[in-house]
Design a protein around this motif. Structure first.
Motif, PDB file in Angstrom:
ATOM      1  N   ILE A 225       0.819  -1.216   0.000  1.00 55.16           N
ATOM      2  CA  ILE A 225       0.000   0.000   0.000  1.00 55.16           C
ATOM      3  C   ILE A 225       0.858   1.275   0.000  1.00 55.16           C
ATOM      4  O   ILE A 225       0.634   2.156  -0.824  1.00 55.16           O
ATOM      5  CB  ILE A 225      -1.029  -0.027   1.157  1.00 55.16           C
ATOM      6  CG1 ILE A 225      -2.035  -1.153   0.876  1.00 55.16           C
ATOM      7  CG2 ILE A 225      -1.748   1.300   1.290  1.00 55.16           C
ATOM      8  CD1 ILE A 225      -3.154  -1.267   1.881  1.00 55.16           C
TER       9      ILE A 225
ATOM     10  N   THR B 216      -3.595   0.130  -5.360  1.00 55.21           N
ATOM     11  CA  THR B 216      -3.569   1.348  -4.560  1.00 55.21           C
ATOM     12  C   THR B 216      -3.276   2.544  -5.449  1.00 55.21           C
ATOM     13  O   THR B 216      -3.934   3.576  -5.351  1.00 55.21           O
ATOM     14  CB  THR B 216      -2.490   1.247  -3.461  1.00 55.21           C
ATOM     15  OG1 THR B 216      -2.716   0.065  -2.722  1.00 55.21           O
ATOM     16  CG2 THR B 216      -2.539   2.433  -2.530  1.00 55.21           C
TER      17      THR B 216
ATOM     18  N   ILE C 123      -9.033  -1.734  -2.899  1.00 58.67           N
ATOM     19  CA  ILE C 123      -7.837  -2.304  -2.261  1.00 58.67           C
ATOM     20  C   ILE C 123      -8.239  -3.481  -1.369  1.00 58.67           C
ATOM     21  O   ILE C 123      -7.572  -4.517  -1.341  1.00 58.67           O
ATOM     22  CB  ILE C 123      -7.103  -1.221  -1.438  1.00 58.67           C
ATOM     23  CG1 ILE C 123      -6.665  -0.085  -2.362  1.00 58.67           C
ATOM     24  CG2 ILE C 123      -5.897  -1.801  -0.720  1.00 58.67           C
ATOM     25  CD1 ILE C 123      -6.034   1.088  -1.656  1.00 58.67           C
TER      26      ILE C 123
END
Lengths: 287, 312
Positions: free
Chosen positions: B115, B193, B232
């Protein structure tokens, strides 16, 4: 009809032109094409046979005579990789054709007919997808037994649900489009409406997914032979070579490095190509 | 909301039953005579016939299927391994925690690395940071985990002698497997992301937040990332599901006696009851994962929660 084909070719050309501006995608295309050439020409190019043993050079590191070294039986690793590419690439390509075709038929049926057909198919796909893909491949591969075509079958099953779902979603989106109404109003058969009109319009995501799918299949196949299923030794399959090198990992790391590198480069090339295709097919997505 | 959870849990029943029927059917067509597998090649014909009758192996397919489903889902008797004669339920209870530990370690690594990579790529779009992150992600999807596993063993166990190459013991035994398994997850998360951050980063509310004088860091984390989270989470869920299958090879390489290597060994030994029960357990865990993803959606996005509430 003629105008149709001309228009289609223009579109293909346009996509290719757009892709040719993407250096990474072209690199992927060049690497993959080169690999196919190497695979086809393996018997000509390979310095040794894939089962040829050199008793004077067993398990030796890279040298002038054996660029990538030799394995525990004195077989030339480079030659084995070249012959092995024939298995990896052909299995990858045939399996992807098979699973795209099956996925398309199933997805098209679900999306176009709707109702209970759709429901039945989707629930069945739910069941298949509730099993991890690798597990399903392993189990099917165990059922079918070893061998070239059995491996292809086992590998092709696991991409089907994804393809079918995607095509179904596309069709649900497209089925109310005007051109479908038009084709129905000029009395096209359902079959023709689906395969001649609907599917070509749902093609772009399918092409991208299939390109990446070849990469997944090649990795899965290597994983399968790594645990002793699928294509069996002495076939020089990349995953099997990797698996065989495990016991020599301490003294001969090059036996581990080269087969894995072959897999990684192929998968990388296909991913580059797939990314490039996606951007070229749908310029809106490109950022 | 509760009604929705119960409905989803009930919906898992036919899916898992379906998976059980599918796996049983596949195993039914597996080559090899079960009696010979259990007794070994040296057994006499009479012994084998006796075993076949006592296990009901001569019964038709549907009766055997019915008996299997009844034993598994009504009597909760998971049976015994053909090869070791150990209770399958006990073996799974012993092995499952190891697989879960590995899967959770891999997932944590993927989230913690993936991320931030995606956020950095999105906030530095088209600059070198972006290119670097995306190149890493591309490498991550391309390197097969079992190869990376072997390379890590060569480097950290053989050359540097830092970490154990295989087996189980302390947590240090899970470091290499987790490192080898996390690249795919990192890559998928970084890419997702990046693209969902780019989707939201030009929204009006981001501009509003900035013009209010909110610090850039807070804008990115509190406003942009929070809104980019839904896709995500989907990736985290599907990656976790994929991991349940992916740990099979990692466990085999690193000699971790988890659920994955249990199934792989069983497939190789033709220990069919183990394969069937193991597969059903994996399918159930996968379905629970997907349910978890849907519930987390509702927790993260009030809009989705409102939808459930309306349905009721």
């Amino acid at each position: 009809m003629t105008t149709g084909t001309v228009k289609k070719q223009n579109k293909v050309l346009e996509v290719l032109k757009r892709m040719s501006r993407n250096k990474l995608a072209m690199a992927g295309l060049v690497i993959f094409t080169a690999e196919i050439l190497l695979a086809v020409l393996a018997p000509v190019i390979a310095p040794y046979g894939f089962a040829e043993m050199d008793y004077t050079a067993m398990q030796t590191g890279p040298s002038a005579a054996h660029w990538f070294g030799t394995d525990e039986m004195g077989r030339d690793i480079l030659s084995r990789l070249l012959y092995g590419s024939r298995y990896s690439l052909s299995v990858g390509l045939i399996a992807i054709l098979l699973n795209t075709a099956l996925g398309m038929v199933i997805g098209a049926a679900a999306g176009f007919f709707g109702g209970w057909v759709d429901n039945l198919i989707m629930r069945f796909l739910d069941v298949i997808q509730s099993l991890p893909a690798m597990l399903l491949t392993i189990v099917i591969s165990a059922v079918l037994g070893p061998g070239y075509f059995n491996t292809i079958l086992a590998l092709s099953i696991n991409g089907i649900p994804g393809k079918a779902r995607m095509l179904r979603a596309q069709i649900l989106k497209e089925r109310n489009a005007e051109y479908i109404e038009a084709s129905e109003s000029i009395n096209c058969s359902r079959f023709r409406t689906i395969f001649r009109h609907l599917i070509p319009n749902c093609f772009s995501p399918l092409i991208v997914q299939s390109t990446m799918g070849v990469a997944t299949i090649i990795t899965t196949m290597a994983g399968l032979s790594f645990i002793g299923l699928g294509v069996q030794p002495p076939t020089p399959e990349w995953g099997a070579m990797l698996s065989g090198s495990r016991q020599f990992i301490r003294n001969s790391p090059y036996m581990v490095i080269f087969p894995g590198l072959a897999i990684a480069v192929t998968v990388l090339a296909l991913n580059l190509l797939g990314d490039g295709l996606r951007d070229a097919l749908d310029p809106k997505l490109k950022r | 909301m509760h009604k929705y959870i119960v409905k989803r849990l009930l919906w898992m029943i036919p899916i898992i039953l379906g998976a059980a029927v599918l796996v049983f059917t596949l195993m039914y067509f597996c080559p090899g005579d079960p009696a010979e597998i259990i007794l070994g090649a040296g057994a006499s014909d009479a012994e084998m016939e006796h075993l076949r009758i006592s296990l009901g192996l001569n019964d038709p397919f549907l009766i055997r299927l019915g008996r299997f489903l009844k034993d598994t889902f009504i009597r909760f008797d998971l049976g015994r391994s053909w090869i070791t004669n150990l209770s399958i339920a006990d073996s799974i209870a012993e092995r499952l925690p190891r697989t879960m530990l590995l899967a959770i370690a891999i997932m944590l690594l993927s989230v913690v690395i993936g991320i931030p990579l995606g956020v950095v790529a999105a906030t530095h779009q088209n600059r070198w940071q972006d290119n670097l992150c995306m190149a890493l992600a591309l490498l991550g999807v391309s390197v097969p985990s079992f190869w990376l596993a072997m390379l890590l063993v060569i480097l950290f166990s053989i050359k540097l002698n830092l970490l154990p190459p295989m087996g189980i013991g302390g947590l240090q035994y899970y470091i290499l497997p987790a490192l080898a398994g996390c690249t795919g997850g990192i890559a998928a998360l970084a890419r997702q992301t990046r693209s969902s951050m780019l989707d939201v980063i030009r929204s009006d509310y981001i501009t509003t937040a900035r013009s209010k004088g909110v610090s850039e860091q807070k804008v990115i984390i509190r406003h942009a990332l929070k809104n980019a989270l839904i896709p995500i989470i989907t990736i985290i869920g599907t990656q976790f599901g994929r991991l349940l299958g992916g740990t099979m090879i990692l466990e085999t390489i690193f000699g971790i006696p988890g659920l994955g290597s249990y199934i792989v060994t069983a497939v190789n030994n033709r220990d069919y009851p183990v394969v069937m029960i193991g597969s059903i357990v994996l399918a159930a865990m996968f379905s629970l994962c997907m349910l978890g993803v849907d519930l987390v959606y509702a927790a993260v996005d009030p809009r989705i929660k409102a939808q459930y509430a309306k349905k009721r």
